[in-house]
Design a protein around this motif. Structure first.
Motif, PDB file in Angstrom:
ATOM      1  N   ALA A 186      -5.166   4.185  -6.522  1.00  0.00           N
ATOM      2  CA  ALA A 186      -4.596   3.042  -5.803  1.00  0.00           C
ATOM      3  C   ALA A 186      -3.709   3.443  -4.636  1.00  0.00           C
ATOM      4  N   ALA A 187      -3.700   4.713  -4.260  1.00  0.00           N
ATOM      5  CA  ALA A 187      -2.863   5.178  -3.155  1.00  0.00           C
ATOM      6  C   ALA A 187      -3.585   6.269  -2.385  1.00  0.00           C
ATOM      7  N   LEU A 224      -5.744  -1.211  -0.851  1.00  0.00           N
ATOM      8  CA  LEU A 224      -4.756  -0.427  -1.603  1.00  0.00           C
ATOM      9  C   LEU A 224      -3.687  -1.311  -2.218  1.00  0.00           C
ATOM     10  N   LYS A 269      -5.369  -2.781  -5.329  1.00  0.00           N
ATOM     11  CA  LYS A 269      -5.537  -1.743  -6.344  1.00  0.00           C
ATOM     12  C   LYS A 269      -4.192  -1.327  -6.920  1.00  0.00           C
ATOM     13  N   PRO A 301       0.834  -1.198   0.000  1.00  0.00           N
ATOM     14  CA  PRO A 301       0.000   0.000   0.000  1.00  0.00           C
ATOM     15  C   PRO A 301       0.875   1.257   0.000  1.00  0.00           C
TER      16      PRO A 301
END
Length: 107
Positions: free
Chosen positions: A50-51, A79, A82, A34
């Motif tokens: 995604a972050a 995360l 993703k 993540p």
């Protein structure tokens, strides 16, 4: 060896003030880590959704996102997943193809 270090991390934090591309963010996401990163330059494009991101000079925003991420295992897992998906959208083959197209267009 670098992927081993990324995978050993609970999170990857990249508080950059000025960034050209953000390869470390992409590397961490590809390793399923993540990510928390600033909104400097291209990092928003690299990280996508995604972050966790924060304004580059906002230390309180960074601290808040750190607390949020470390307190929420489900968010870390989300995360991480993703991030792997986001990283798949970038490749050296694509980079070469798009670079060649730019050169062809200006030649």
């Amino acid at each position: 060896e670098l992927p081993h270090w990324y995978r050993a991390a609970t999170a990857f934090v990249y508080p950059s003030l000025l960034e050209g591309f953000g390869l470390p963010v992409l590397e961490a996401m590809a390793c399923g880590v993540p990510v928390i990163c600033s909104d400097a330059a291209s990092l928003l494009e690299v990280a996508g959704q995604a972050a966790l991101t924060f304004p580059a000079q906002d230390t309180d925003g960074l601290a808040h996102r750190l607390r949020t991420l470390f307190a929420d295992e489900a968010l870390r897992q989300e995360l991480a997943q993703k991030g792997v998906e986001q990283a798949r959208g970038f490749s050296w083959e694509r980079t070469a193809r798009e670079t060649a197209a730019v050169y062809a267009a200006v030649a």
